[in-house]
Structure formats: C-alpha cells, structure tokens
Write an enzyme that holds these catalytic residues in place. Structure first.
Site, PDB file in Angstrom:
ATOM      1  N   SER A 175       2.685   3.713  -0.395  1.00 37.71           N
ATOM      2  CA  SER A 175       2.656   5.177  -0.438  1.00 37.71           C
ATOM      3  C   SER A 175       1.477   5.715  -1.240  1.00 37.71           C
ATOM      4  CB  SER A 175       3.964   5.721  -1.027  1.00 37.71           C
ATOM      5  OG  SER A 175       4.086   5.377  -2.392  1.00 37.71           O
ATOM      6  N   LYS A 235       3.295   8.307  -8.390  1.00 39.60           N
ATOM      7  CA  LYS A 235       2.651   9.298  -7.516  1.00 39.60           C
ATOM      8  C   LYS A 235       1.524   9.957  -8.301  1.00 39.60           C
ATOM      9  CE  LYS A 235       5.865   8.782  -4.294  1.00 39.60           C
ATOM     10  NZ  LYS A 235       5.577   8.098  -3.014  1.00 39.60           N
TER      11      LYS A 235
END
Length: 358
Positions: A175, A235
């Site tokens: 991701s 993230k």
C-alpha cells in the site's frame, strides 16, 4: 492318597518358590538396568559441569565459538578483554547489517560471523591453557552473572531501545509502494514525535503526547486506528488539523489547490505495471507515488475537513490503499507514535538495498 496329595502340594510349593525367586531376581536386574539409564546421563552431565567450572580449555573454546569472544573472556575472568570484545561485537553487528543489505556483499557478512566465532574459539582455548590453577574468578564469571550480563541485560536494553528510540517493523503489503514494499524490514523513530499512548507496549504510554509534537505534512508515520488498536499501520500524512483534503481524478487537492505532480515513468512490481509520479507538497517536500488509473474508487472523493487533534493519511499506492478516504477515517494525534526512517533489507527481494524513507 493323603501322602500323595501332600507330596504333590510340597513339590508344587517348591516350584512356586523357585519361580518366585527367579522372577524376583530378574525384576531386580531390570530395575538396576532402568536405574542406570538415568544415572549415566547424570554422571556425564556432572563431568561436563565440573569441566566448565574448572575452565577447561575445550569448554572455553566451545563457549567462545558458540557465544563469541566477549562471553568467553568474561567466563575466564578477563574483564577488560570482555569489554573490548563486547564493543567490537557492536561494530561487527553494524557491519553485518550493512553487508546483508547489499546483495553482492552478503557473503562477506557470513565470513565475518565465522571469523568472529573462530576468534572466540582460539582466544578462549589459549587463555584457558595459560590460566594458573589457583586463579580466583571474579563475580561476573559465574554462570548466573554471565546470564544476567549477556542475556537478560541485552534483552532489557533492547526493550528500552524498542520503546523509546527505534522499533523494527516488517511491511506486509504494497500500500506504500514504491517507497515501501512487501517484505521490507525497516526501523521507525520512536522519539520523533515524543511519546504517546502506543509508544510503549500494550498501550501503556501516556494518554496525551509528551516531550514532542505531532507529525508534519509528508511524514510517513506509524499509528493505530481507533477501530483496531492492536494492529500497526503505516501511511503518509497529507492533511493537518484544519486542512481541507479532496481527490479529483487521482489528483490530491489541499485547501482547494491541486498538489503538483509530475510523471516519473512506469514501475513494474510483481508483474503489474503502474504509473509513477513525483508529488510535491506546498512546503516543497517531494516523494514518489504510483497509480494504475485516475478513476478508481478513491480517485474522486468528497472534500474532507480534518478536525482538531487529527490527521488525514494516504497510501503512496493510491489505487491499492485503505486509508483516510475510506473507513479508516481521520487518525487521532495520540494514536501516531513513530516516524518511518530507514529500510534495511527486503526478505522477498535480495536486490533491495538499504535506503532512507522519503
């Protein structure tokens, strides 16, 4: 008839006595044999124990080869040599990390390990042979002291470093491609933002952040979500408290202005080709992102207003990341506990080299 019965019974009794005597003798022999099965290993163990206690050269060589020269020098009561070897061992460990991160040099890392063990074997054996028989060994050469110094103390130190300085992580997904890949082994800085609830194991940190500040726009952060406080996520922070964040046709908008991005060619990863871009934030900070298309589920969103005490995060792999655009939502400031710093190696890709995380 009576005499015959008596004679028969007497003979029967004698035969029983003989049988019983034979069974009793055999059972005693069997018991002794079973006992020897346990006694023999105990005797061997005690001989080995006495040899180790007497600092026999073979025992010192074995200990030096298995545990290294620092441990065997402490075992032989050579405190300064043990300290010097311990310091050298730290340098050796750092060198090994670097060598293993470079595929062409990894073999030298194994040679370095073998050389270190051989030094322990040879120096341990030689020092034990030259040791006087009436040597009085210091407290740190006892087995329990060695266990405390070289086992429990390093474990405690590792826990302190993990909690307050650097924590290792293994990346399980793509991701954050291209900056983080599945199988990457990386370190995150625990002190970068001070300390909050999840800085310590089991959520034992302070309820509110102390000794620091929140992340800056563009930082790659480690955090836990309010929905799942047992799973670590990584993230990139793109929205600060008060920011307005939106995605339009795959382009990131901050406070109504499109974030600049430039094409950076194609990237093929695990047989999938994606487009790479260089994204530059208003602060001038740049990093790489990838996309497959500009009309995926997260490429067109409503405008999000980041509330106070929260942050908006995105994955760098924009079409393959569950982040603040979806159910993850905004991330509370106290749930962010580390800043991703450096990738050491990749367990799935030997060509992956050590690199700082943008």
């Amino acid at each position: 008839m009576h005499e015959k019965s008596w004679s028969f019974c007497e003979a029967r009794g004698q035969s029983r006595a003989g049988i019983c005597h034979d069974i009793d003798y055999k059972s005693k022999r069997g018991a002794c044999r079973d006992l020897n099965i346990f006694v023999k290993p105990i005797e061997i163990f005690m001989q080995i124990f006495r040899a180790f206690r007497a600092r026999h050269p073979i025992c010192a060589a074995t200990l030096g080869f298995i545990l290294g020269p620092d441990v065997v020098m402490a075992y032989l009561g050579c405190g300064w040599k043990a300290t010097a070897y311990f310091t050298g061992g730290i340098v050796i460990s750092i060198a090994q990390l670097w060598l293993f991160s470079v595929p062409s040099a990894a073999v030298f890392g194994y040679f370095l390990i073998l050389a270190w063990r051989l030094i322990g074997l040879l120096h341990g054996s030689r020092a034990a042979k030259m040791m006087p028989t009436d040597t009085v060994f210091p407290w740190y050469s006892r087995w329990y002291s060695l266990a405390l110094i070289f086992l429990f103390a390093p474990f405690a130190l590792a826990m302190l470093v993990r909690s307050f300085a650097f924590q290792p992580f293994t990346i399980p997904s793509s991701s954050m491609l291209p900056n983080l890949r599945s199988g990457d082994y990386m370190f995150a800085q625990k002190y970068a933002y001070g300390y909050s609830r999840y800085s310590l194991p089991y959520g034992l940190g302070p309820e509110r952040r102390i000794f620091g500040h929140g992340p800056e726009r563009g930082d790659v952060v480690m955090f836990r979500t309010p929905m799942d406080t047992k799973v670590d996520y990584v993230k990139r922070v793109v929205g600060l408290p008060g920011d307005r964040v939106q995605m339009r046709s795959g382009v990131l908008y901050l406070n109504g202005t499109a974030v600049e991005r430039e094409p950076a060619g194609d990237l093929t990863y695990q047989s999938v080709t994606v487009q790479a871009f260089k994204e530059t934030l208003p602060s001038g900070r740049s990093y790489a992102i990838v996309e497959q298309v500009d009309n995926a589920r997260g490429d067109n969103t409503r405008e999000f207003v980041v509330p106070d005490g929260h942050y908006f995060v995105l994955g760098d792999n924009r079409d393959n990341s569950l982040d603040s655009r979806f159910d993850m939502g905004f991330i509370p400031d106290d749930n962010i506990y580390a800043k991703a710093a450096i990738v050491l190696f990749n367990s799935e890709d030997g060509s992956r080299q050590m690199s700082w995380i943008q």
